[in-house]
Design an enzyme around this catalytic site. Sequence first.
Site, mmCIF file in Angstrom:
data_model
loop_
_atom_site.group_PDB
_atom_site.id
_atom_site.type_symbol
_atom_site.label_atom_id
_atom_site.label_comp_id
_atom_site.label_asym_id
_atom_site.label_seq_id
_atom_site.Cartn_x
_atom_site.Cartn_y
_atom_site.Cartn_z
ATOM 1 N N SER A 48 18.601 62.909 8.113
ATOM 2 C CA SER A 48 19.996 62.690 8.507
ATOM 3 C C SER A 48 20.080 62.182 9.937
ATOM 4 O O SER A 48 20.921 61.349 10.263
ATOM 5 C CB SER A 48 20.818 63.967 8.338
ATOM 6 O OG SER A 48 20.294 65.023 9.122
ATOM 7 N N GLU A 49 19.192 62.678 10.831
ATOM 8 C CA GLU A 49 19.121 62.163 12.193
ATOM 9 C C GLU A 49 17.688 62.165 12.713
ATOM 10 O O GLU A 49 16.872 63.007 12.320
ATOM 11 C CB GLU A 49 19.989 62.985 13.165
ATOM 12 C CG GLU A 49 21.469 62.676 13.117
ATOM 13 C CD GLU A 49 22.249 63.693 12.328
ATOM 14 O OE1 GLU A 49 23.455 63.515 12.149
ATOM 15 O OE2 GLU A 49 21.636 64.679 11.861
ATOM 16 N N THR A 50 17.435 61.211 13.589
ATOM 17 C CA THR A 50 16.194 61.147 14.359
ATOM 18 C C THR A 50 16.575 61.051 15.827
ATOM 19 O O THR A 50 17.447 60.257 16.197
ATOM 20 C CB THR A 50 15.347 59.928 13.956
ATOM 21 O OG1 THR A 50 14.984 60.038 12.575
ATOM 22 C CG2 THR A 50 14.084 59.824 14.792
ATOM 23 N N PHE A 68 20.003 58.764 16.143
ATOM 24 C CA PHE A 68 20.230 57.760 15.105
ATOM 25 C C PHE A 68 20.240 58.400 13.729
ATOM 26 O O PHE A 68 19.404 59.264 13.420
ATOM 27 C CB PHE A 68 19.127 56.693 15.140
ATOM 28 C CG PHE A 68 19.243 55.720 16.263
ATOM 29 C CD1 PHE A 68 19.767 54.450 16.048
ATOM 30 C CD2 PHE A 68 18.842 56.068 17.537
ATOM 31 C CE1 PHE A 68 19.875 53.542 17.087
ATOM 32 C CE2 PHE A 68 18.946 55.171 18.585
ATOM 33 C CZ PHE A 68 19.464 53.901 18.366
ATOM 34 N N HIS A 79 23.138 69.350 15.565
ATOM 35 C CA HIS A 79 21.798 69.816 15.224
ATOM 36 C C HIS A 79 20.715 69.007 15.938
ATOM 37 O O HIS A 79 19.690 69.572 16.356
ATOM 38 C CB HIS A 79 21.627 69.909 13.689
ATOM 39 C CG HIS A 79 20.766 68.901 13.029
ATOM 40 N ND1 HIS A 79 21.263 67.690 12.571
ATOM 41 C CD2 HIS A 79 19.444 68.910 12.720
ATOM 42 C CE1 HIS A 79 20.279 67.004 12.016
ATOM 43 N NE2 HIS A 79 19.166 67.713 12.080
#
Length: 296
Positions: A48-50, A68, A79
């Site tokens: 979901s995110e990096t 991103f 998070h």
Amino acid sequence: MTLRSVRFKQVDVFTSQPFKGNPLAVVFDADELDTAQMQAIARWTNLSETAFLLAPTDARADYRVRIFTTQGELPFAGHPTLGSAHAFLDSGRAAKTPGRLVQECAAGLIELAQQGEEDAGAQWAFAAPPATVTPLPATQYGALRAALRSEAIDFTAQPCGVDNGAPWLVVRLASAQDVLALDIDYDALAAVASGVGAQGLAAYGAHAADGPATFEVRCLMTGLGKGEDPVTGSANAAIALLLAQQNRRPGAHYTVRQGTVMGRDGRVAINYDDMAGKIWIGGAAITVVDGSIQLA
């Protein structure tokens, strides 16, 4: 092609048990990467995110982060904020001020604080950033019912768009069970949410007094990719702010369970610091993958 190796971690956030929270990929020493490269890596990790850690440009910050999704960059997300802080410290780097961190991101400076003593399993929390609140017009209530396929919306707590860097439509349901039972029409929800500038739904409902947490939360995304987010710091910050503004705070602190229908068991702790005028959003984090990544 010459490759370079940099530190890489994958951490599970809002849990102390691997695979029960919300995973985050963290790439260290990302200063030489451009936006296109970061986006390509985020698509590859397929989380979901990096988060990409860089040297801060503000002397007050301990580090800078760019966040991103697989579809684009976010100015702030909860998070990744807690996960980046955990990864930063877990890598052996030290905070400028013990027990405090300052994260620089596109939304500005985000303060983090250690909650509890280190030898007692201390967790970290971030101070909810400022937000704009846009009430959902009553003319949209019928469309909201249809989008959620639910008659259990508690309209005595007015649904509102809350944008703290990640824009959510916050909606209260009659109970935790009503939250768990939601069956979303995503296209219809996107139309309602966009009317208040939101890119997803943050639905919450109270558990019984002897329940597993104060509230059950679900976050359904309608903007950068449709689907459910396991555990969401920005949405919980939005809910906490709206509870305070609507005089519905359950006390100086409360707890949230999230991710239940996805087989997760995310736990979020919310604390109101009335003296400082801050809302702290906290939880545990654990490193699951620790190694390196090859960058071009």
